[in-house]
Design an enzyme around this catalytic site. Structure first.
Site, PDB file in Angstrom:
ATOM      1  NE  ARG A   2      47.469  20.718  76.644  1.00  0.00           N
ATOM      2  CZ  ARG A   2      47.561  20.803  75.510  1.00  0.00           C
ATOM      3  NH1 ARG A   2      46.764  19.786  74.485  1.00  0.00           N
ATOM      4  NH2 ARG A   2      48.839  21.625  75.172  1.00  0.00           N
TER       5      ARG A   2
ATOM      6  CG  HIS B 200      51.052  26.127  74.789  1.00  0.00           C
ATOM      7  ND1 HIS B 200      52.087  24.734  75.605  1.00  0.00           N
ATOM      8  CD2 HIS B 200      50.982  25.345  73.772  1.00  0.00           C
ATOM      9  CE1 HIS B 200      51.712  23.516  74.953  1.00  0.00           C
ATOM     10  NE2 HIS B 200      50.700  23.404  73.643  1.00  0.00           N
TER      11      HIS B 200
ATOM     12  CD  GLN C 171      53.619  24.427  70.347  1.00  0.00           C
ATOM     13  OE1 GLN C 171      52.790  23.170  70.183  1.00  0.00           O
ATOM     14  NE2 GLN C 171      54.288  24.290  68.961  1.00  0.00           N
TER      15      GLN C 171
ATOM     16  CG  ASP D 212      46.576  28.839  68.470  1.00  0.00           C
ATOM     17  OD1 ASP D 212      46.352  26.987  68.150  1.00  0.00           O
ATOM     18  OD2 ASP D 212      46.560  28.843  69.553  1.00  0.00           O
TER      19      ASP D 212
ATOM     20  CB  CYS E 125      50.830  25.500  67.940  1.00  0.00           C
ATOM     21  SG  CYS E 125      49.502  26.320  67.858  1.00  0.00           S
TER      22      CYS E 125
ATOM     23  NE  ARG F 151      55.707  20.675  72.135  1.00  0.00           N
ATOM     24  CZ  ARG F 151      54.332  21.136  72.515  1.00  0.00           C
ATOM     25  NH1 ARG F 151      53.195  20.936  72.348  1.00  0.00           N
ATOM     26  NH2 ARG F 151      53.712  20.877  74.394  1.00  0.00           N
TER      27      ARG F 151
END
Ligand code: CP
Ligand code: NVA
Length: 319
Positions: free
Chosen positions: A111, A138, A141, A237, A277, A305
């Site tokens: 990340r 991402h 996701q 988001d 998310c 996830r």
């Protein structure tokens, strides 16, 4: 080569280089793992426990915990490397980190602030590298989002429209590519000056036009009410992503009309679901009322996830 074999040894840096078939392979395998998980059946231990090194330049709840739990459930292990632990690119170069990690572990997730860092890791590692969020994308996701939409809507494809409300950020970039690949329409409402990187929009439009089915609508508008018409899925988001904390107050003003609230939800299809998310900032990009009303799909999305990442790692490592 079998569908699952195509993932063996591959990295996931950007969703752009992943085909619709390869996305479906992960979703199908994740659905299978989810059933196994729910039935509390033991997952076969790989012959040799595998290790994931998780590099984090930014905070995380979902990504870290789902990877750690997922690796344990696969009979392997995850090592958490906190922001500052290794000084990626400062204490030593990104290629040196990639080369050394490749000798100890089986897969790396990262990340990062800059997308180039995860690209550089993948170029210099001899093992698969997974983008666990960059400033541009991402992809992990997107896999969980697609599985959740497939669970709630029965399938993915041209009959569905996803509406994204808010910032043209990493999550929107990935959704543009994911929807285009799966033949779904996507309409995003972003304030003027806060739209997605034009390269992602152009790429999504190109992908949509190259598909075999009908051409899905891929559009960016500024009016949330226009974007939400006929939406099957509403998505949002945070307004200020990790690393943009100093812009938070200024963004709060610009983004105020871009909140998912009861009034906006009522403009979508009557059976529309809302996804996020997470983490969510209640009363900013989404009201608490909408979060509570759509808690089931939003938390299913978080659960997914785990299953999609287990599927992805199993496929990459040939487990
Ligand atoms: N959605 C997501 O990636 O959550 P975390 O930042 O908590 O990992
Ligand atoms: N756009 C957000 C996503 C968090 C999962 C960020 O980058 O902070």
């Amino acid at each position: 080569m079998g569908a699952r074999e195509t993932w063996r040894g591959r990295s996931l840096v950007s969703l752009k280089s992943i085909s619709a078939e390869d996305i479906t392979t992960v979703l199908d395998y994740a659905a299978e793992l989810k059933r196994t998980h729910r039935d509390k059946l033991a997952v076969a231990r790989p012959p040799y426990p595998r290790t994931l090194a998780m590099l984090f330049e930014k905070p995380s709840l979902r990504t870290r915990v789902s990877f750690e739990a997922g690796m344990a459930q696969l009979g392997g292990h995850a090592i958490y490397l906190a922001p500052g632990d290794i000084g990626l690119g400062t204490r030593e170069t990104v290629p040196d980190v990639a080369a050394a990690l490749s000798r100890w572990v089986d897969v790396i997730s990262a990340r990062v602030f800059k997308h180039e860092t995860v690209e550089q890791l993948a170029e210099n590692a001899t093992i698969p590298v997974i983008n666990a969020l960059s400033d541009m994308e991402h992809p992990l996701q997107a896999f969980a989002d697609l599985l959740t939409i497939r669970e709630y809507k029965g399938s993915l494809g041209g009959h569905l429209k996803l509406t994204y409300i808010g910032d043209g950020n990493n999550v929107l970039h990935t959704l543009l590519i994911a929807c285009a690949k799966m033949g779904m329409s996507i309409s995003a409402a972003c304030p003027e000056g806060y739209g997605p990187d034009p390269a992602y929009l152009e790429e999504a439009i190109q992908i949509a036009h190259s598909g075999s089915g009908g051409i899905p609508v891929i559009e960016i508008v500024t009016d949330p009410a226009q974007a939400v018409k006929n939406a099957d899925v509403l998505y949002t988001d945070v307004w200020a992503s990790m690393g943009q904390e100093e812009e938070k107050a200024a963004r709060a003003k610009v983004f105020a009309p871009y909140q998912i609230n009861g009034m906006l939800v009522r403009k979508a299809k009557s059976d529309a679901i809302v996804l996020h998310c997470l983490p969510a900032h209640r009363e900013e990009e989404i009201t608490s009322e909408v979060m509570e009303a759509f808690k089931a799909p939003i938390i299913d999305e978080a659960e997914n996830r785990l299953h999609t990442q287990k599927a992805l790692i199993s496929l990459m490592l040939g487990l």
